[in-house]
Design an enzyme around this catalytic site. Structure first.
Site, mmCIF file in Angstrom:
data_model
loop_
_atom_site.group_PDB
_atom_site.id
_atom_site.type_symbol
_atom_site.label_atom_id
_atom_site.label_comp_id
_atom_site.label_asym_id
_atom_site.label_seq_id
_atom_site.Cartn_x
_atom_site.Cartn_y
_atom_site.Cartn_z
ATOM 1 N N SER A 1 -5.843 91.389 35.419
ATOM 2 C CA SER A 1 -6.221 92.669 35.996
ATOM 3 C C SER A 1 -7.733 92.792 36.073
ATOM 4 O O SER A 1 -8.428 92.616 35.072
ATOM 5 C CB SER A 1 -5.653 93.823 35.146
ATOM 6 O OG SER A 1 -6.154 95.060 35.583
ATOM 7 N N SER B 1 -1.120 93.603 38.744
ATOM 8 C CA SER B 1 -2.031 94.002 37.667
ATOM 9 C C SER B 1 -1.418 95.023 36.706
ATOM 10 O O SER B 1 -1.898 95.196 35.593
ATOM 11 C CB SER B 1 -3.326 94.564 38.252
ATOM 12 O OG SER B 1 -3.098 95.818 38.874
ATOM 13 N N LYS C 1 -4.370 102.045 37.712
ATOM 14 C CA LYS C 1 -4.508 101.455 36.371
ATOM 15 C C LYS C 1 -4.078 102.513 35.351
ATOM 16 O O LYS C 1 -3.741 103.634 35.685
ATOM 17 C CB LYS C 1 -5.959 101.045 36.091
ATOM 18 C CG LYS C 1 -6.585 100.109 37.117
ATOM 19 C CD LYS C 1 -6.006 98.717 37.092
ATOM 20 C CE LYS C 1 -6.691 97.830 38.147
ATOM 21 N NZ LYS C 1 -6.032 96.509 38.244
ATOM 22 N N SER D 1 0.250 94.267 44.086
ATOM 23 C CA SER D 1 -0.274 93.261 43.159
ATOM 24 C C SER D 1 0.399 93.399 41.805
ATOM 25 O O SER D 1 1.122 94.357 41.536
ATOM 26 C CB SER D 1 -1.794 93.414 43.009
ATOM 27 O OG SER D 1 -2.103 94.535 42.212
#
Length: 309
Positions: free
Chosen positions: A274, A111, A166, A109
């Site tokens: 995100s 993010s 993250k 992804s």
């Protein structure tokens, strides 16, 4: 899912294979090999007795090589034991390396753009924040703690079967505020330096790009983040009722959270694209998988290979 482990449930598969091949290897070393040795000794004794008898009767017997052939045939491992014994040390080594040292993941992804792109294969340091038992992810030996600015892999608090990645924005005790797409940590505004706009390769959209500089133990750590024009600071309607929700104060265009002990506040570098701690809450220490350290391959863009800031 924000992150894809290589081969999905590979750790569990490796563990099961290691146990099965390990049991077979142990049985062969301590049981089957001894049984084969006894059978070989008995066959050799019988052969020697027969040869001696024939020799005593005046019959010439050519036993050259026959004795070694009999011994080898009785000591030979069955195919299933031979293969299991050969694979066991390899499987065990891979399991140990992957469970305690480094684990590969693939980024599916956007993010964490621009730090990590879709298709990046990354390597995660499993011992950076302590030694954890594989499968159950329980810490048994403490080494260090996540720091602001670390890119961290963790189990998604709402579904422990999913791995997320993250950036650590807040550590235990920090007060994190986010207003007008700008962070403040412990009451001090985070420094932002404008950069050239970023063009998303997958979507023909330009994003505002900044260098964000976080304070870490008297030093600073810089990384790039993106903002998208036209998108709100965050969508208040999608904020969930997560554990320690009372530690956060949300309004239409601002929020402030005090990070609870034993938890971390995480955000993606692609800030307006995100799903992170703003929406589903804090990451407990028990969910930590490891620290992302390097992009080791991107088949669509080999120039991506290198360390992760």
């Amino acid at each position: 899912m924000d992150l894809q482990p290589i081969l999905g449930k590979f750790a569990l598969i490796l563990f099961v294979l290691m146990i099965i091949t390990g049991i077979i290897w142990c049985l062969d070393v301590f049981v089957f090999a001894k049984q084969r040795r006894r059978a070989a000794d008995a066959a050799l004794a019988e052969f020697d007795a027969r040869t001696n008898k024939l020799t005593a009767e005046g019959i010439k017997v050519d036993s050259t090589g026959k004795r070694a052939e009999i011994e080898a045939s009785h000591l030979r491992q069955p195919t299933w034991i031979e293969y299991s014994g050969s694979f066991f040390p390899i499987i065990a080594m891979v399991f140990v390396l992957r469970s305690f040292l480094w684990e590969p993941f693939k980024i599916p992804s956007s993010s964490m753009v621009p730090t990590l792109l879709v298709g990046d294969f990354i390597l995660v340091n499993k011992y950076a924040y302590g030694i954890r038992l594989p499968i159950i992810n329980k810490k048994v030996f403490d080494i260090g703690d996540p720091q602001r600015g670390d890119v961290m892999v963790f189990k998604y608090p709402k579904d422990m079967s999913q791995d997320y990645i993250k950036r650590v924005i807040g550590v235990p005790g920090d007060t994190i505020s986010y207003e007008n797409k700008r962070l403040s940590v412990n009451g001090k505004p985070v420094a932002y330096t404008p950069m050239d706009d970023y063009l998303d390769d997958q979507h023909p959209v330009y994003h505002k790009q900044f260098t964000e500089t976080l304070a870490v133990d008297g030093a600073t750590r810089a990384h790039q983040i993106l903002n998208t024009d036209g998108k709100r600071v965050f969508d208040l309607g999608t904020v969930e009722n997560f554990p320690h929700r009372e530690a956060c104060d949300y309004s239409y265009d601002k929020f402030t959270c005090i990070v609870p002990e034993g938890n971390y506040f995480m955000m993606g570098d692609n800030r307006d694209n995100s799903a992170d701690s703003r929406y589903w809450g804090f990451v407990p220490d028990k969910n930590i998988v490891g620290k992302a350290i390097v992009v080791w391959m991107n088949f669509g863009n080999p120039k991506r290979i290198g360390g992760i800031q």
